[in-house]
Design a protein around this motif. Sequence first.
Motif, PDB file in Angstrom:
ATOM      1  N   UNK A  24       0.835  -1.205   0.000  1.00 39.66           N
ATOM      2  CA  UNK A  24       0.000   0.000   0.000  1.00 39.66           C
ATOM      3  C   UNK A  24       0.873   1.259   0.000  1.00 39.66           C
ATOM      4  N   UNK A  25       1.871   1.286   0.873  1.00 41.85           N
ATOM      5  CA  UNK A  25       2.728   2.464   0.999  1.00 41.85           C
ATOM      6  C   UNK A  25       3.702   2.627  -0.160  1.00 41.85           C
ATOM      7  N   UNK A  26       4.364   1.543  -0.542  1.00 44.45           N
ATOM      8  CA  UNK A  26       5.426   1.628  -1.549  1.00 44.45           C
ATOM      9  C   UNK A  26       4.923   1.555  -2.978  1.00 44.45           C
ATOM     10  N   UNK A  27       3.865   0.770  -3.210  1.00 43.96           N
ATOM     11  CA  UNK A  27       3.404   0.546  -4.578  1.00 43.96           C
ATOM     12  C   UNK A  27       2.033   1.158  -4.850  1.00 43.96           C
ATOM     13  N   UNK A  28       1.468   1.822  -3.847  1.00 50.73           N
ATOM     14  CA  UNK A  28       0.165   2.458  -4.028  1.00 50.73           C
ATOM     15  C   UNK A  28      -0.981   1.478  -4.153  1.00 50.73           C
ATOM     16  N   UNK A  29      -0.829   0.280  -3.577  1.00 52.05           N
ATOM     17  CA  UNK A  29      -1.868  -0.745  -3.671  1.00 52.05           C
ATOM     18  C   UNK A  29      -3.122  -0.320  -2.913  1.00 52.05           C
ATOM     19  N   UNK A  40      -6.793 -16.049  14.980  1.00 51.47           N
ATOM     20  CA  UNK A  40      -5.388 -15.817  14.658  1.00 51.47           C
ATOM     21  C   UNK A  40      -5.243 -14.490  13.914  1.00 51.47           C
ATOM     22  N   UNK A  41      -4.029 -13.988  13.912  1.00 55.11           N
ATOM     23  CA  UNK A  41      -3.734 -12.795  13.116  1.00 55.11           C
ATOM     24  C   UNK A  41      -3.191 -13.174  11.737  1.00 55.11           C
ATOM     25  N   UNK A  42      -2.942 -14.472  11.508  1.00 54.41           N
ATOM     26  CA  UNK A  42      -2.431 -14.906  10.210  1.00 54.41           C
ATOM     27  C   UNK A  42      -3.487 -14.699   9.130  1.00 54.41           C
ATOM     28  N   UNK A  43      -3.021 -14.224   7.980  1.00 52.90           N
ATOM     29  CA  UNK A  43      -3.921 -13.917   6.870  1.00 52.90           C
ATOM     30  C   UNK A  43      -3.969 -15.111   5.914  1.00 52.90           C
ATOM     31  N   UNK A  44      -5.190 -15.595   5.683  1.00 58.27           N
ATOM     32  CA  UNK A  44      -5.381 -16.731   4.772  1.00 58.27           C
ATOM     33  C   UNK A  44      -5.563 -16.280   3.334  1.00 58.27           C
ATOM     34  N   UNK A  45      -6.004 -15.030   3.145  1.00 53.02           N
ATOM     35  CA  UNK A  45      -6.227 -14.526   1.791  1.00 53.02           C
ATOM     36  C   UNK A  45      -6.378 -13.012   1.822  1.00 53.02           C
ATOM     37  N   UNK A  46      -5.721 -12.351   0.860  1.00 55.87           N
ATOM     38  CA  UNK A  46      -5.906 -10.907   0.669  1.00 55.87           C
ATOM     39  C   UNK A  46      -5.863 -10.636  -0.827  1.00 55.87           C
ATOM     40  N   UNK A  47      -6.590  -9.619  -1.236  1.00 60.28           N
ATOM     41  CA  UNK A  47      -6.614  -9.197  -2.630  1.00 60.28           C
ATOM     42  C   UNK A  47      -6.289  -7.715  -2.666  1.00 60.28           C
ATOM     43  N   UNK A  48      -5.274  -7.350  -3.463  1.00 57.78           N
ATOM     44  CA  UNK A  48      -4.856  -5.962  -3.627  1.00 57.78           C
ATOM     45  C   UNK A  48      -4.896  -5.589  -5.096  1.00 57.78           C
ATOM     46  N   UNK A  49      -5.184  -4.328  -5.362  1.00 57.18           N
ATOM     47  CA  UNK A  49      -5.134  -3.798  -6.718  1.00 57.18           C
ATOM     48  C   UNK A  49      -3.972  -2.825  -6.779  1.00 57.18           C
ATOM     49  N   UNK A  50      -3.115  -2.990  -7.785  1.00 52.41           N
ATOM     50  CA  UNK A  50      -1.991  -2.096  -8.018  1.00 52.41           C
ATOM     51  C   UNK A  50      -2.115  -1.602  -9.450  1.00 52.41           C
ATOM     52  N   UNK A  51      -2.393  -0.325  -9.612  1.00 53.38           N
ATOM     53  CA  UNK A  51      -2.632   0.210 -10.948  1.00 53.38           C
ATOM     54  C   UNK A  51      -3.828  -0.485 -11.564  1.00 53.38           C
ATOM     55  N   UNK A  52      -3.634  -1.046 -12.757  1.00 54.48           N
ATOM     56  CA  UNK A  52      -4.704  -1.768 -13.437  1.00 54.48           C
ATOM     57  C   UNK A  52      -4.656  -3.268 -13.167  1.00 54.48           C
ATOM     58  N   UNK A  53      -3.746  -3.707 -12.303  1.00 50.38           N
ATOM     59  CA  UNK A  53      -3.585  -5.136 -12.045  1.00 50.38           C
ATOM     60  C   UNK A  53      -3.915  -5.503 -10.617  1.00 50.38           C
ATOM     61  N   UNK A  54      -3.886  -6.790 -10.356  1.00 51.68           N
ATOM     62  CA  UNK A  54      -4.191  -7.321  -9.029  1.00 51.68           C
ATOM     63  C   UNK A  54      -3.114  -8.299  -8.604  1.00 51.68           C
ATOM     64  N   UNK A  55      -2.960  -8.428  -7.302  1.00 56.62           N
ATOM     65  CA  UNK A  55      -2.225  -9.540  -6.705  1.00 56.62           C
ATOM     66  C   UNK A  55      -3.078 -10.071  -5.568  1.00 56.62           C
TER      67      UNK A  55
END
Length: 151
Positions: A24-29, A40-55
């Motif tokens: 979010x901070x470095x790539x503007x996600x 738990x605090x462990x993340x099982x799944x996250x979806x981010x958008x960076x520009x026109x793409x996703x990870x």
Amino acid sequence: MESYPPLIPYLVVRDAAAAIDFYKNALGAMEIVRHHMPESTKITHAHLVIGDGSIMLSDDFPEMRGGKASTPEALGGSPVTIHLQMNDVDRFWKRAVEHGVIVTMPLADQFWGDRYGQFQDPFGHKWSVGHTKISLSEDQLKEAARVWFKI
């Protein structure tokens, strides 16, 4: 119903919450969703958008794979490079570098017509970014490569 691009890299990281903050901070996600393991605090799944793409990404769960970790650090690196094509590559690059990426190929004008560079994020994933400045014909590209590689 959510619409997804046809191809989305799915990353495994050692600390998904920290990776999300970094992206979010470095790539503007932009964070779309985040799911945690119950109790738990462990993340099982996250979806981010960076520009026109996703990870998509998750924490590593070696206990689900016979105790074998699968982060780039645990595997000794990754053979995969995630590429982002964009218009304002210089601004994007500056922001990423300011937030601590490891530059592995400085951003520069390249013989194939792109302004292009590569970096590694703090979680071991490799990225490249580019902006096409000029489109070359196949003959122009071959000649530029001959000059570049001194052939």
